[in-house]
Design an enzyme around this catalytic site. Sequence first.
Site, PDB file in Angstrom:
ATOM      1  N   CYS A 130       0.854  -1.108   0.054  1.00  0.00           N
ATOM      2  CA  CYS A 130       0.029  -0.124  -0.056  1.00  0.00           C
ATOM      3  C   CYS A 130       0.843   1.353  -0.152  1.00  0.00           C
ATOM      4  O   CYS A 130       1.783   1.524   0.796  1.00  0.00           O
ATOM      5  CB  CYS A 130      -0.872   0.046   1.206  1.00  0.00           C
ATOM      6  SG  CYS A 130      -2.001   1.220   1.687  1.00  0.00           S
ATOM      7  N   CYS A 184      -1.248   3.744  -6.167  1.00  0.00           N
ATOM      8  CA  CYS A 184      -1.941   3.243  -5.219  1.00  0.00           C
ATOM      9  C   CYS A 184      -2.114   1.618  -5.842  1.00  0.00           C
ATOM     10  O   CYS A 184      -2.442   1.607  -6.947  1.00  0.00           O
ATOM     11  CB  CYS A 184      -3.250   3.933  -5.263  1.00  0.00           C
ATOM     12  SG  CYS A 184      -4.669   3.131  -4.518  1.00  0.00           S
TER      13      CYS A 184
HETATM   14  N1  DGL Z   1      -4.206   0.640  -1.940  1.00  0.00           N
HETATM   15  C1  DGL Z   1      -3.528   1.836  -1.116  1.00  0.00           C
HETATM   16  C2  DGL Z   1      -2.398   2.490  -1.504  1.00  0.00           C
HETATM   17  O1  DGL Z   1      -1.771   1.714  -2.342  1.00  0.00           O
HETATM   18  C3  DGL Z   1      -4.783   2.837  -1.019  1.00  0.00           C
HETATM   19  C4  DGL Z   1      -6.160   2.572  -0.870  1.00  0.00           C
HETATM   20  C5  DGL Z   1      -6.687   3.314   0.207  1.00  0.00           C
HETATM   21  O2  DGL Z   1      -6.937   4.507  -0.001  1.00  0.00           O
HETATM   22  O3  DGL Z   1      -7.144   2.647   1.202  1.00  0.00           O
HETATM   23  O4  DGL Z   1      -2.341   3.598  -1.430  1.00  0.00           O
END
Ligand code: DGL
Length: 262
Positions: free
Chosen positions: A73, A183
Amino acid sequence: MDKRPIGVIDSGIGGLTVVDSIQKILPNEDIIYFGDNINVPYGNRDEKEIYDLTMKMLKFLEKKDVKLVAIACNTISAISKEFEGNLSYPIIDIVEPTIEHIIKSGIGKIAIFGTEFTINKKVYEKKLKERSENIDIVSVKSRELAKLIDEGKFDSDETFECLKERIDAIKELGDIYNVVLACTHYPIVEDLFYKADSNLNYINPAIHEAVAIKHYLKDNDMLNTEGKGNISIYTTGDVEIYKKVFKKLNLKKTKKMKKVEL
Ligand code: DGL
């Protein structure tokens, strides 16, 4: 050799793009995945909330005896330094290996497309500027896209319009070819990005994180060369969405999918 599993965390389903890369690059590694889908999106939260929610996932994985945790993430990776020294295992974030890739590629101009937190924190911008004075960086954020994807709206007009608007905004900011999908949810709908503009070079950080994991395990004699590559999923949300992403990304079958409370 270390046969313990690798932990992977994300606010939701986005980290499965990293699982996809791990399964390709490290097919013998077993994986325990944790997605905090009940609290997604993290990207619209403040730093303290992101830290507290993440710590719960990390503590959960500590009890599962993982040998390493991949922070799959970008939003959490923006504060990954805060977790150092508080855990019994090493962590690998997704931003550092991507920075390394961008620098090695000699890219002169790049767009970073991520969540509000990742972009406001300027995590890519600062790290890239530390490494190269000549790189030109533009940033675009979305408060909605990760959530739409986490709701399983992979083919909806709403999701397409949302990302197309940002891609158009990037193009208005100059002659840009390289776009980081900063993301981990975004590469799940890579097809929609190509539909929006197939002439851009979309960089998927998941691949670079998986390569960094491989290097770390190899350097520390921790590679599992005999495992079956089993994957167990834990989520604070609904397991149904995981089945949908497994199909979309064509991931290897899971051993278990379970809803848990933290
Ligand atoms: N998957 C997360 C990232 O890579 C973010 C998603 C979220 O905002 O929870 O930033």
